[in-house]
Design a protein around this motif. Structure first.
Motif, PDB file in Angstrom:
ATOM      1  N   ASN A 260       5.394 -28.649  13.668  1.00  0.00           N
ATOM      2  CA  ASN A 260       6.606 -29.439  13.895  1.00  0.00           C
ATOM      3  C   ASN A 260       7.560 -29.333  12.706  1.00  0.00           C
ATOM      4  O   ASN A 260       8.768 -29.135  12.871  1.00  0.00           O
ATOM      5  CB  ASN A 260       6.246 -30.915  14.109  1.00  0.00           C
TER       6      ASN A 260
ATOM      7  N   LEU B 109      19.363 -36.346  18.723  1.00  0.00           N
ATOM      8  CA  LEU B 109      18.741 -35.421  19.664  1.00  0.00           C
ATOM      9  C   LEU B 109      19.529 -35.359  20.977  1.00  0.00           C
ATOM     10  O   LEU B 109      20.253 -36.285  21.308  1.00  0.00           O
ATOM     11  CB  LEU B 109      17.296 -35.860  19.934  1.00  0.00           C
ATOM     12  N   PRO B 110      19.381 -34.265  21.740  1.00  0.00           N
ATOM     13  CA  PRO B 110      18.486 -33.132  21.501  1.00  0.00           C
ATOM     14  C   PRO B 110      19.060 -32.122  20.520  1.00  0.00           C
ATOM     15  O   PRO B 110      20.270 -31.980  20.393  1.00  0.00           O
ATOM     16  CB  PRO B 110      18.359 -32.506  22.899  1.00  0.00           C
ATOM     17  N   CYS B 111      18.166 -31.439  19.841  1.00  0.00           N
ATOM     18  CA  CYS B 111      18.538 -30.371  18.926  1.00  0.00           C
ATOM     19  C   CYS B 111      18.444 -29.038  19.668  1.00  0.00           C
ATOM     20  O   CYS B 111      17.450 -28.792  20.357  1.00  0.00           O
ATOM     21  CB  CYS B 111      17.595 -30.379  17.727  1.00  0.00           C
ATOM     22  N   PRO B 112      19.434 -28.151  19.542  1.00  0.00           N
ATOM     23  CA  PRO B 112      19.371 -26.858  20.250  1.00  0.00           C
ATOM     24  C   PRO B 112      18.202 -25.993  19.806  1.00  0.00           C
ATOM     25  O   PRO B 112      17.792 -25.091  20.542  1.00  0.00           O
ATOM     26  CB  PRO B 112      20.722 -26.212  19.918  1.00  0.00           C
ATOM     27  N   GLN B 113      17.657 -26.274  18.626  1.00  0.00           N
ATOM     28  CA  GLN B 113      16.503 -25.518  18.128  1.00  0.00           C
ATOM     29  C   GLN B 113      15.191 -26.272  18.359  1.00  0.00           C
ATOM     30  O   GLN B 113      14.140 -25.854  17.879  1.00  0.00           O
ATOM     31  CB  GLN B 113      16.667 -25.234  16.636  1.00  0.00           C
ATOM     32  N   ASN B 114      15.290 -27.369  19.074  1.00  0.00           N
ATOM     33  CA  ASN B 114      14.103 -28.200  19.370  1.00  0.00           C
ATOM     34  C   ASN B 114      13.427 -28.706  18.103  1.00  0.00           C
ATOM     35  O   ASN B 114      12.202 -28.858  18.049  1.00  0.00           O
ATOM     36  CB  ASN B 114      13.093 -27.433  20.237  1.00  0.00           C
TER      37      ASN B 114
ATOM     38  N   ARG C 225       9.539 -26.011  12.157  1.00  0.00           N
ATOM     39  CA  ARG C 225      10.710 -25.763  12.988  1.00  0.00           C
ATOM     40  C   ARG C 225      12.009 -26.065  12.239  1.00  0.00           C
ATOM     41  O   ARG C 225      13.086 -25.602  12.632  1.00  0.00           O
ATOM     42  CB  ARG C 225      10.655 -26.578  14.271  1.00  0.00           C
TER      43      ARG C 225
ATOM     44  N   CYS D  20      24.005 -32.829  15.147  1.00  0.00           N
ATOM     45  CA  CYS D  20      23.253 -34.037  14.806  1.00  0.00           C
ATOM     46  C   CYS D  20      24.067 -34.965  13.916  1.00  0.00           C
ATOM     47  O   CYS D  20      24.043 -36.190  14.086  1.00  0.00           O
ATOM     48  CB  CYS D  20      21.926 -33.671  14.143  1.00  0.00           C
TER      49      CYS D  20
ATOM     50  N   GLN E 286      12.437 -31.667  15.800  1.00  0.00           N
ATOM     51  CA  GLN E 286      12.232 -33.104  15.971  1.00  0.00           C
ATOM     52  C   GLN E 286      12.820 -33.826  14.754  1.00  0.00           C
ATOM     53  O   GLN E 286      12.106 -34.240  13.841  1.00  0.00           O
ATOM     54  CB  GLN E 286      10.745 -33.398  16.150  1.00  0.00           C
TER      55      GLN E 286
ATOM     56  N   CYS F 298      16.863 -24.247  11.744  1.00  0.00           N
ATOM     57  CA  CYS F 298      18.148 -24.938  11.837  1.00  0.00           C
ATOM     58  C   CYS F 298      19.306 -23.948  11.715  1.00  0.00           C
ATOM     59  O   CYS F 298      19.321 -23.100  10.811  1.00  0.00           O
ATOM     60  CB  CYS F 298      18.253 -26.003  10.750  1.00  0.00           C
TER      61      CYS F 298
END
Length: 347
Positions: free
Chosen positions: A297, A263-268, A300, A310, A270, A304
């Motif tokens: 969650n 993290l962080p992921c650009p697409q948020n 999401r 990641c 988790q 991707c």
């Protein structure tokens, strides 16, 4: 309580270490109560980090009046002297102390060394000479980087994930620490929460006389369970070995440890939560993860963009995006198989 000498630091610590990452999730009053009970129960080593939001502040509040009885370890992610100087001042202030017993480089890609051009190790030496820190350590999720620190001769301790799922290479790291008189601190003894047979884990770790486990604790009941195990330590025998063999077969080495470095992921997305979902549903009360919020969650994962960030940050060489996609698909299949209502929006 059983003690050990933490390598050449000479620090004598009780073999129950307190991992203070989870107390971020407690309010101040609960955290202070847990930490003070830990001290009363005989725990004298507390590990935290500048990156753990208010963990240092909670330790600072709880350990007033008993600072002389305990050893405090914290960490810096500083990439240069200025960042590290800022971190140490912030840590000293939050912890309400004028020195840190063990100051650790927090998961660097390579072990900082003298004359490597970053100035980080030179900064550690200055902090030690000024009395702000007593000993120098390194934490890592890469066995190669941890071994680099051990072999360099410049680190008093290393901290590394170590549990009954350990590979022969990881057990060799522990042995090498003993040979080089480097203290070994074991984090994530429960595999990031996936291992639930705590007595078996406890027995395995205590096979190694130079290993200090730091148990991540956020509830008083968890603390009491660990204290009770120390009073009547489980032994490593055929029964506990069978538990370890079963866990290794079930989990193997290719599972997400929930370290969060993806993290962080650009697409948020988790990532750690979803990448462990297949295991979580099998090993924990699954209905907790079937709520509309959890479904949102997991959904999401469909956003991707396959950027690969990641994968480049995973210290275990996993394919987080692939894990997320597979576990998300398994999640929806699991809900349907258990007649759980799926909220609108699934692709």
């Amino acid at each position: 309580m059983t003690t050990l000498r933490l390598g050449r630091s000479g620090l004598v610590v009780n073999r129950l270490g307190f991992g203070a990452l989870p107390i971020q999730r407690c309010d101040m009053d609960d955290a202070v109560a847990i930490l003070r009970r830990a001290v009363d129960g005989g725990i004298n080593f507390f590990d935290t980090a500048r990156a753990y939001t208010d963990s240092e502040a909670k330790l600072g509040q709880a350990l007033q009046g008993v600072r002389h009885k305990v050893h405090i370890a914290t960490k810096t992610k500083g990439e240069n002297a200025a960042e590290m100087e800022a971190d140490i001042q912030a840590s000293l202030s939050a912890l309400r102390t004028d020195y840190i017993d063990l100051y650790q480089m927090h998961n660097p890609k390579t072990a900082p060394l003298p004359d490597d051009g970053t100035g980080r190790y030179e900064t550690l030496l200055r902090l030690k000479q000024s009395g702000k820190i007593r000993f120098i350590g390194l934490t890592n999720h890469s066995v190669q980087t941890a071994l680099q620190a051990v072999e360099s001769g410049y680190y008093d301790t290393v901290q590394y994930p170590f549990t009954l799922l350990a590979s022969p290479q990881e057990e060799e790291l522990v042995a090498r620490c003993s040979q080089k008189d480097v203290g070994f601190i074991a984090m994530k003894a429960l595999g990031g929460g996936l291992l639930t047979n705590i007595p078996a884990v406890f027995a395995y770790i205590h096979k190694f006389g130079n290993v200090l486990p730091i148990w991540g604790i956020q509830r008083m009941s968890e603390l009491e369970e660990i204290l009770a195990l120390e009073k009547a330590p489980p032994v490593w025998n055929d029964a506990t070995r069978q538990v370890a063999d079963a866990e290794k077969k079930a989990l193997g080495g290719r599972f997400c440890r929930s370290c969060g470095y993806c993290l962080p992921c650009p697409q948020n997305i988790q990532i750690p939560l979803i990448a462990r979902m297949e295991l979580t549903l099998r090993r924990m009360p699954w209905r907790l993860f079937a709520t509309p919020q959890w479904q949102e969650n997991v959904r999401r994962a469909e956003t991707c963009i396959k950027c690969g960030d990641c994968a480049g940050r995973c210290p275990y060489g996993l394919d987080p995006a692939g894990l997320v996609a597979r576990c998300a698909a398994d999640y929806w299949e699991f809900l349907r198989a258990h007649d759980v209502s799926v909220v609108a929006g699934e692709g």
